[in-house]
Design a protein around this motif. Structure first.
Motif, PDB file in Angstrom:
ATOM      1  N   THR A   5       0.819  -1.213   0.000  1.00 36.67           N
ATOM      2  CA  THR A   5       0.000   0.000   0.000  1.00 36.67           C
ATOM      3  C   THR A   5       0.850   1.258   0.000  1.00 36.67           C
ATOM      4  OG1 THR A   5      -0.147  -0.264   2.408  1.00 36.67           O
ATOM      5  CG2 THR A   5      -2.006  -1.047   1.097  1.00 36.67           C
ATOM      6  N   HIS A  10      -1.983   0.332   6.758  1.00 34.01           N
ATOM      7  CA  HIS A  10      -2.978   0.439   5.692  1.00 34.01           C
ATOM      8  C   HIS A  10      -4.037   1.476   6.043  1.00 34.01           C
ATOM      9  CE1 HIS A  10      -0.900  -3.084   4.494  1.00 34.01           C
ATOM     10  NE2 HIS A  10      -1.477  -3.880   5.365  1.00 34.01           N
ATOM     11  N   GLY A  56      -6.059  -2.399   0.829  1.00 28.40           N
ATOM     12  CA  GLY A  56      -4.775  -2.807   1.380  1.00 28.40           C
ATOM     13  C   GLY A  56      -4.810  -4.017   2.265  1.00 28.40           C
TER      14      GLY A  56
END
Length: 719
Positions: A269, A600, A620
């Motif tokens: 991510t 995330h 993510g």
């Protein structure tokens, strides 16, 4: 490799002759930035906009120059002040001039607050020079005594060439045994007598003598903010870092024909966040004469316009994307070895500015591919690092990127909560906040094992280790770590996620390569730990201490990657390692960092704050591929090369490794039927890369960085 170097001489005695080396020695193919008794040179492939000088003389206004210039012939006076900023810096000329004026009073911290990654050199008068490192360690500074004064550089190898330094095998042992332990590493380098300036410090050379001091707040001085304002500050800092790079004027030509800007696009991510932020920022016009250059008014923008910054965060995505197209239109978004866009990147194909390229990994881009050709053919990096065995894989990705290629390196270390921070929560009287991260570890163990046994044991194991770390004295912890090291009680990286987190709950943890070191090497590192135990304990809590040095290690690895895989004319960027992003991340509360999926969630909030509001809630959190699979495949293909490399290794000649144990480990690693933990794979990468580095160093023509030096003897592996 791009580097700066210079020196400051001591005050000579009346009638004493000037040291003869000062008149004859100079870096090869160097660009003088200023001359005199404290000279400074830029060596290597510097772009014009990466060299910015500011000069302030009494009774005059600051003069800012950009690019290669002829050194000022006017002799400096004790009241003259010079500032050199080299690298990518998003400050405007006015900001540089104001920064120099303020620095005359002695305050230098503000010189490190601009967007970008750069080195600052401040010369005050004729006898004082200051060099500032960054907070992560991606822009280091080194120094060594020379010619009655002090020589300094942003790379250690040229200084070792200058003074003919031998290899420090004790430091190499410490790098392999305890790579994140400052107690073992100290401020040394692989070269005897060449010292590293710690991150967040300033090297002041006055009258030829070096002095070190911290320019940033003491550890723990910055109080974390509440979650919402901390995330807003993180969003502003990261957006400015990405924006300053996207708006940098493109080089006039690129021999490889790469795109103007490239971004990594992987399952991570962090790289996806950088890619999506970059896609929202209009690219600057292509310089006149370059392919695709525009000829309208937009083509006349200078650095001040390109470098202008805005404090706006909310709505930045929509506002900047609506400013209209710029040339070129697209960003080269590169993915290696993935045929489908993962869940975390599902929005990338819907972003028009991203041109997604999926590379076929192929056998030549697997880790250890260099062992199937000529192990000594690769570039010699400043220091060893596991990135040497994966340089071909990274280089293939960067080749398909842009002349400026943005990455997500460092995000995990900057944003995540290190497991040792659990002990900090107990020290702060907040034990209840351990429940979510411990429950998440138990859930991961239950999912991996499919039974409740591991999940039931995990909370007790982790909480007990956190309480112990919160109470143990620093000296006792180091003495215990030294005893375990000499007794070869080295964790193998196996077990459950809870077991691995419990191992990390300590002041000092052996590295994955420690199990293969010789008894002599382990004893030397243990002695370093015992000596460090007699010194004062750090002021910060153990979790913050461990997290900070994990970041330093990642920055060292990133710097090795630059030297090994960056292509001629190309620049790699890691916005997460910028000073302003590191400072912003410090404001995040510990309990926010330690939540399950914290990184995330934080990056999701950053993109939302920047105006990207169409992210799915589970962005993510999708399944991830086996990241060790390419390493295992590369090891199997390189089995013959590994056996040849460790037939008569220099590591064994230096007395650093237990050669039979290493050969047995290599045999297991190349056997498809033998499972290896990620820690074991990381340990093998450390050993192989160090052996490669030693061989390349021995094959190199020593003194190659300088002219005017006497012919030195090749450095021995032992002092």
């Amino acid at each position: 490799m791009r580097w700066l170097t210079g020196w400051s001489t001591g005050t000579p005695r009346p009638g004493a002759p000037v040291h003869e080396a000062l008149a004859t020695v100079a870096p090869i193919a160097a660009r003088p930035l200023w001359t005199g008794p404290n000279p400074l040179w830029a060596v290597g492939d510097w772009r014009p906009e990466e060299i910015r000088l500011v000069t302030l003389r009494p009774g005059a206004r600051p003069v800012v120059t950009t690019g290669p210039t002829t050194p000022d012939p006017v002799e400096d006076t004790p009241a003259t002040t010079r500032l050199a900023v080299l690298g990518h810096c998003g400050a405007t000329d006015a900001e540089l001039a104001a920064g120099l004026a303020a620095a005359r009073g002695g305050a230098v911290r503000h010189l490190t607050a601009w967007p970008g990654s750069y080195t600052v050199v401040l010369r005050t008068g004729t006898r004082s020079t200051l060099l500032l490192t960054d907070l992560a360690g991606a822009q280091p500074v080194f120094h060594t005594p020379w010619a009655g004064g002090t020589a300094y550089a942003t790379a250690a190898l040229p200084l070792a060439d200058l003074v003919g330094a031998a290899l420090d095998t004790g430091h190499l042992a410490a790098r392999l045994a305890c790579p994140e332990s400052p107690e073992a590493l100290g401020t040394g380098t692989p070269y005897l007598g060449v010292q590293r300036v710690p991150p967040g410090h300033v090297l002041a050379v006055r009258g030829g003598r070096p002095y070190l001091d911290a320019y940033d707040e003491p550890p723990g001085a910055e109080q974390p903010r509440d979650e919402a304002p901390a995330i807003r500050e993180l969003t502003r800092a990261l957006l400015e870092s990405v924006r300053s790079r996207v708006r940098t004027p493109a080089p006039a030509t690129d021999p490889a024909g790469r795109a103007r800007l490239g971004v990594d696009l992987s399952y991570g991510t962090a790289s996806a966040t950088v890619a999506l932020l970059a896609a929202a920022v209009p690219l600057p016009p292509v310089p006149a004469g370059a392919p695709g250059a525009s000829t309208g008014p937009a083509a006349t923008g200078g650095r001040s316009a390109a470098g202008a910054r805005s404090g706006a965060v909310k709505g930045s995505w929509a506002r900047e994307a609506a400013q209209g197209p710029s040339a070129p239109e697209q960003l080269a978004a590169v993915t290696l070895g993935e045929t489908e866009a993962p869940t975390s990147l599902a929005l990338a194909p819907d972003t028009p500015r991203l041109r997604h390229t999926v590379l076929d990994p192929g056998p030549d881009t697997l880790p250890y591919a260099v062992l199937r050709t000529d192990p000594q053919s690769g570039p010699l990096t400043d220091e060893p690092g596991p990135e040497l065995v994966a340089a071909a894989r990274a280089g293939a990705r960067f080749d398909a990127g842009g002349t400026d290629h943005l990455t997500g390196y460092g995000a995990r270390q900057v944003l995540d909560g290190h497991p040792a921070r659990l002990a900090d929560l107990i020290r702060a009287g907040r034990p209840r906040e351990l429940l979510p991260p411990v429950a998440a570890l138990a859930g991961a163990d239950r999912a991996a094992a499919g039974v409740l046994t591991g999940a039931l044991r995990t909370p007790l194991t982790v909480v007990r280790a956190a309480h112990r770390l919160s109470r143990v004295r620093y000296a006792e912890a180091l003495d215990e770590a030294a005893a375990k090291l000499t007794a070869r009680h080295v964790p193998d990286g196996g077990g459950t996620a809870g077991d691995r987190s419990a191992v990390d709950l300590a002041w000092c943890v052996p590295g994955p390569a420690a199990r293969w070191l010789s008894d002599e090497a382990l004893s030397s590192v243990a002695l370093r730990l015992r000596l460090a135990a007699r010194r004062p304990a750090p002021e910060e809590h153990p979790g913050a201490h461990r997290a900070r040095h994990a970041l330093y290690r990642q920055a060292r690895s990133y710097r090795t990657l630059l030297h090994a895989a960056e292509r001629p004319g190309q620049r790699l960027h890691a916005p997460f390692l910028d000073n302003q992003v590191v400072r912003a991340a410090r404001l995040l509360p510990d309990d926010v960092r330690l939540q399950p999926g914290a990184r995330h969630a934080l990056l999701h909030a950053v993109l939302t704050g920047a105006g990207r509001t169409d992210l799915p809630p589970d962005w993510g959190r999708g399944p991830r591929p086996d990241r060790t699979a390419p390493t295992r495949a590369g090891l199997r293909l390189a089995a013959d090369g590994l056996a040849e490399l460790f037939d008569a290794p220099l590591l064994a000649e230096a007395g650093l490794i237990d050669l039979p144990a290493v050969r047995a480990g290599l045999a297991h690693s190349t056997d498809p039927a033998t499972p290896l933990s990620p820690a074991a794979l990381a340990g093998l990468a450390d050993l192989v890369s160090t052996e490669l580095w030693l061989r390349r160093l021995r094959a190199r023509r020593h003194g190659a960085c300088w002219t005017g030096l006497p012919r030195p003897q090749p450095p021995a592996l032992t002092p």
